[in-house]
Write a protein that holds these residues in place. Structure first.
Motif, mmCIF file in Angstrom:
data_model
loop_
_atom_site.group_PDB
_atom_site.id
_atom_site.type_symbol
_atom_site.label_atom_id
_atom_site.label_comp_id
_atom_site.label_asym_id
_atom_site.label_seq_id
_atom_site.Cartn_x
_atom_site.Cartn_y
_atom_site.Cartn_z
ATOM 1 N N PHE A 1 0.835 -1.205 0.000
ATOM 2 C CA PHE A 1 0.000 0.000 0.000
ATOM 3 C C PHE A 1 0.871 1.257 0.000
ATOM 4 O O PHE A 1 0.629 2.204 -0.755
ATOM 5 C CB PHE A 1 -0.903 -0.015 1.233
ATOM 6 N N SER B 1 1.143 4.102 -3.014
ATOM 7 C CA SER B 1 0.751 5.462 -2.649
ATOM 8 C C SER B 1 1.870 6.454 -2.931
ATOM 9 O O SER B 1 1.631 7.550 -3.462
ATOM 10 C CB SER B 1 0.370 5.521 -1.163
ATOM 11 N N ALA C 1 2.149 6.967 -6.628
ATOM 12 C CA ALA C 1 1.063 7.824 -7.092
ATOM 13 C C ALA C 1 1.370 9.286 -6.802
ATOM 14 O O ALA C 1 1.122 10.169 -7.641
ATOM 15 C CB ALA C 1 -0.254 7.415 -6.434
ATOM 16 N N TYR C 2 1.921 9.552 -5.632
ATOM 17 C CA TYR C 2 2.258 10.933 -5.277
ATOM 18 C C TYR C 2 3.368 11.477 -6.182
ATOM 19 O O TYR C 2 3.273 12.584 -6.710
ATOM 20 C CB TYR C 2 2.692 11.021 -3.817
ATOM 21 N N VAL D 1 -3.153 9.312 -10.879
ATOM 22 C CA VAL D 1 -3.446 8.951 -9.486
ATOM 23 C C VAL D 1 -4.697 8.083 -9.427
ATOM 24 O O VAL D 1 -4.738 7.078 -8.703
ATOM 25 C CB VAL D 1 -3.622 10.220 -8.624
ATOM 26 N N THR E 1 -4.462 4.222 -7.887
ATOM 27 C CA THR E 1 -5.227 3.904 -6.674
ATOM 28 C C THR E 1 -6.407 2.992 -6.978
ATOM 29 O O THR E 1 -6.812 2.193 -6.123
ATOM 30 C CB THR E 1 -5.727 5.188 -5.991
ATOM 31 N N ILE F 1 0.282 9.534 4.198
ATOM 32 C CA ILE F 1 0.199 8.166 3.694
ATOM 33 C C ILE F 1 0.466 7.163 4.811
ATOM 34 O O ILE F 1 -0.242 6.155 4.954
ATOM 35 C CB ILE F 1 1.194 7.968 2.536
ATOM 36 N N CYS G 1 -1.978 4.214 6.471
ATOM 37 C CA CYS G 1 -1.572 2.818 6.659
ATOM 38 C C CYS G 1 -1.829 2.370 8.095
ATOM 39 O O CYS G 1 -2.347 1.270 8.342
ATOM 40 C CB CYS G 1 -0.100 2.646 6.310
ATOM 41 N N ALA H 1 -7.192 3.304 -0.006
ATOM 42 C CA ALA H 1 -6.633 3.645 -1.321
ATOM 43 C C ALA H 1 -7.439 4.764 -1.968
ATOM 44 O O ALA H 1 -6.878 5.683 -2.592
ATOM 45 C CB ALA H 1 -6.624 2.407 -2.217
ATOM 46 N N ILE I 1 -6.549 8.023 -0.233
ATOM 47 C CA ILE I 1 -5.302 8.555 -0.777
ATOM 48 C C ILE I 1 -5.549 9.220 -2.121
ATOM 49 O O ILE I 1 -4.996 10.291 -2.417
ATOM 50 C CB ILE I 1 -4.257 7.428 -0.920
ATOM 51 N N CYS I 2 -6.381 8.605 -2.934
ATOM 52 C CA CYS I 2 -6.734 9.178 -4.237
ATOM 53 C C CYS I 2 -7.321 10.570 -4.081
ATOM 54 O O CYS I 2 -6.951 11.508 -4.799
ATOM 55 C CB CYS I 2 -7.718 8.258 -4.955
#
Length: 405
Positions: free
Chosen positions: A26, A30, A33-34, A66, A70, A283, A287, A343, A346-347
């Motif tokens: 995860f 993440s 994606a960032y 992103v 995600t 992030i 988690c 997830a 985070i998106c």
């Protein structure tokens, strides 16, 4: 005969080690994606084999990138949640898939993310709304966990005070210091926000004053005789934690405001290193919340499980104790559902809670945790956590026939 070397090493539980590996997956997705949300415009456009990701429609850059990453991560956990429905024993075949077959599951995650790059943009217009709804549920889970954590830590300290007698005074001092330390820190933070962030901005002044006002009211209520008669575990410690956390949420909300007269300090072109640290902290906290949710008695109900035999040779060689010989230590499906919602959360954080009605250059620009939607999400979250804590105080008083833990 000397004891085996493995007996001197404190083993980690199998259920814990498994969840930690999922957290690594995860965390990795993440962070990718960032990173790609900022630099994908120059990197992804050069990948000609991704025919669906052309420069003309910008399908694989910025916020849409992103969304795709995600989505692949969320779909991965949702599929595992379906597979693990009804698993009760660590000896079942599906439980072995939960705890092992990592190369297969790595390929599965990579495959789902790759497939997401070939999904048309229109799908992610719908996915954006679903992500907002699921992210809101994840926020609620986080807030419930916060209240549960405050009560659990308080009860743990009180138990040590009662069991250790004279030697337990150190726990009383710790509880006292933490309780008033949180309250003092919250009040100090409130004053500083009014001085530096509330000038000439009525909406910020309202956020700050309203938050400290309701927090103090609930704090006083928590130590009232009537409440403590039906909720003996209530006190200033829980109130202090809630007050400090809501103060942080209000500060974070103000710092997320877009450039305006209300955010002259918050939006003074923060350094890239500060943004990166903030994103990583967010992030990691997601988690932790997902991990805690899977192990929460309040949310799931405890599964009985058994510790491994001390002289188990597998434990001595691997350092991993099988605590799921008979029953699972946590709900597998709920664990994966929580991570799927995480997830999507985070998106939303990486795209400023934006929904894509159409694909434009402005919609594709992803910056972490800024914008009025982010502001209101945090402000409303601060109000919700106060209401949740208030309910734990007045609930036993209003519903006296119900058993309250």
């Amino acid at each position: 005969m000397n004891s085996a070397p493995g007996n001197h090493i404190k083993s980690i539980k199998k259920s814990t080690s498994t969840r930690l590996i999922y957290i690594v997956f995860f965390l990795l997705v993440s962070v990718i994606a960032y990173v790609f949300s900022y630099w994908s415009f120059s990197w992804v456009d050069s990948l000609d084999f991704l025919k669906v990701c052309s420069k003309e429609d910008n399908a694989c850059v910025g916020a849409l990138l992103v969304y795709r990453l995600t989505f692949g991560l969320a779909l991965y956990h949702l599929l595992l949640a379906v597979v693990m429905i009804g698993v009760k024993s660590g000896g079942e075949g599906r439980a072995k898939f939960q705890d092992g077959y990592w190369p297969v599951k790595v390929l599965m995650l990579a495959g789902l993310i790759t497939v997401s790059f070939f999904i048309p943009n229109k799908f992610f217009v719908v996915y954006g709304w679903a992500a907002i709804f699921c992210a809101a549920i994840f926020i609620l889970i986080q807030l419930v966990l916060l209240v549960e954590f405050a009560y659990s830590l308080n009860e743990s300290c009180v138990r040590k005070i009662e069991n250790e007698g004279e030697s337990g005074k150190k726990w009383y001092v710790l509880l006292f210091v933490l309780s008033f330390g949180c309250i003092i820190a919250a009040i100090t933070g409130t004053v500083l926000m009014l001085v530096f962030l509330g000038k000439s901005c009525s909406i910020n002044q309202f956020f700050i004053v309203f938050n400290i006002g309701i927090s103090l009211i609930v704090g006083v209520l928590s130590i009232s005789e009537k409440v403590r008669e039906f909720r003996p575990s209530s006190g200033l410690f829980q109130s202090g934690i809630v007050m400090l956390y809501t103060t942080y949420l209000i500060y974070s909300a103000i710092m997320s405001e877009p450039a305006s007269k209300c955010s002259t300090i918050a939006n003074d072109h923060p350094k890239q290193s500060t943004i990166i640290i903030g994103a990583l902290f967010t992030i990691i906290s997601v988690c932790y919340s997902a991990f805690r949710a899977s192990d929460s008695n309040e949310l799931l109900g405890q599964h009985q499980h058994y510790e491994s035999i001390p002289n188990d040779p597998d434990t001595e060689t691997t350092g991993i104790a099988d605590d799921e010989c008979e029953c699972t230590a946590y709900n597998y499906s709920f664990f994966h559902i929580t991570f799927a919602f995480g997830a999507m959360y985070i998106c939303e954080l990486l795209t400023n809670w934006a929904t894509l009605s159409n694909v434009t250059s402005t919609a594709l620009s992803a910056s972490v945790d800024t914008g009025m939607v982010s502001v209101w999400v945090k402000v409303v979250s601060s109000w919700v956590v106060v209401l949740l804590y208030l309910w734990t105080l007045v609930g036993p008083l209003l519903l006296r026939d119900r058993t309250w833990d």
